[in-house]
Design a protein around this motif. Structure first.
Motif, short mmCIF file in Angstrom:
data_model
loop_
_atom_site.label_atom_id
_atom_site.label_comp_id
_atom_site.label_asym_id
_atom_site.label_seq_id
_atom_site.Cartn_x
_atom_site.Cartn_y
_atom_site.Cartn_z
N SER A 1 -15.00 -81.84 14.88
CA SER A 1 -14.23 -81.32 15.99
C SER A 1 -13.43 -80.07 15.65
CB SER A 1 -13.29 -82.40 16.53
OG SER A 1 -12.33 -82.72 15.55
N SER A 2 -13.31 -79.71 14.38
CA SER A 2 -12.57 -78.50 14.04
C SER A 2 -13.44 -77.27 14.31
CB SER A 2 -12.12 -78.55 12.58
OG SER A 2 -13.24 -78.59 11.74
N LEU A 3 -12.82 -76.26 14.90
CA LEU A 3 -13.56 -75.06 15.27
C LEU A 3 -13.47 -74.02 14.16
CD1 LEU A 3 -12.32 -74.60 18.95
CD2 LEU A 3 -14.47 -75.58 18.19
N THR A 4 -14.53 -73.27 14.03
CA THR A 4 -14.49 -72.13 13.11
C THR A 4 -13.68 -71.03 13.79
OG1 THR A 4 -16.47 -71.11 14.02
CG2 THR A 4 -16.79 -72.72 12.24
N PRO A 5 -13.21 -70.06 13.05
CA PRO A 5 -12.44 -68.97 13.68
C PRO A 5 -13.21 -68.26 14.79
CG PRO A 5 -12.16 -68.90 11.32
CD PRO A 5 -13.18 -69.95 11.59
N THR A 6 -14.50 -68.08 14.62
CA THR A 6 -15.32 -67.43 15.65
C THR A 6 -15.39 -68.29 16.90
OG1 THR A 6 -16.64 -66.42 13.90
CG2 THR A 6 -17.60 -66.43 16.12
N GLU A 7 -15.59 -69.60 16.71
CA GLU A 7 -15.64 -70.51 17.86
C GLU A 7 -14.30 -70.57 18.57
OE1 GLU A 7 -18.99 -73.71 16.27
OE2 GLU A 7 -16.88 -73.99 15.74
N GLU B 1 -10.90 -69.15 23.26
CA GLU B 1 -9.72 -68.48 23.82
C GLU B 1 -10.14 -67.40 24.82
OE1 GLU B 1 -7.53 -67.13 20.44
OE2 GLU B 1 -6.85 -69.15 19.92
N GLN B 2 -11.20 -66.67 24.53
CA GLN B 2 -11.69 -65.65 25.47
C GLN B 2 -12.19 -66.30 26.76
OE1 GLN B 2 -14.59 -63.61 23.09
NE2 GLN B 2 -13.08 -62.17 22.24
N GLN B 3 -12.89 -67.42 26.61
CA GLN B 3 -13.38 -68.12 27.80
C GLN B 3 -12.22 -68.63 28.64
OE1 GLN B 3 -16.06 -71.32 26.83
NE2 GLN B 3 -16.68 -71.63 28.96
#
Length: 94
Positions: free
Chosen positions: A48-54, A59-61
């Motif tokens: 469940s942890s997101l990579t920085p890109t994800e 956040e953009q979405q």
């Protein structure tokens, strides 16, 4: 009445080895279950942890969602309810 000189004796109670084994098996099953659940929690937390890109993409979405007409119309439509809730909370905390 006649007096007995020898003490009364009875057979010793059998040791419940089956009950003991069953209790140990239940305990082992519980320990195994806990270990399995801990492993599952660890696996889910990694997944469940997101990579920085994800995270940046999410956040953009979210930013695009908040600028959409549907979001703005919904915020305007629910504003009176949100204000009433805020006032009600202040009244209960005062």
């Amino acid at each position: 009445m006649t007096e007995q000189t020898e003490p009364w004796r009875a057979q010793e109670a059998p040791i419940a080895t089956e009950d003991r084994l069953m209790a140990l098996e239940r305990q082992l099953a519980l320990v195994d279950r806990v270990i399995g659940l801990e492993a599952e929690v660890a696996q889910l937390s990694v997944v469940s942890s997101l990579t920085p890109t994800e995270q940046l993409g999410a956040e953009q979405q979210l930013g695009r969602l908040r600028t959409s007409p549907a979001w703005r119309i919904g915020r305007v439509a629910t504003a009176p309810l949100r204000i009433a809730r805020r006032v009600a909370r202040r009244g209960t905390h005062a």
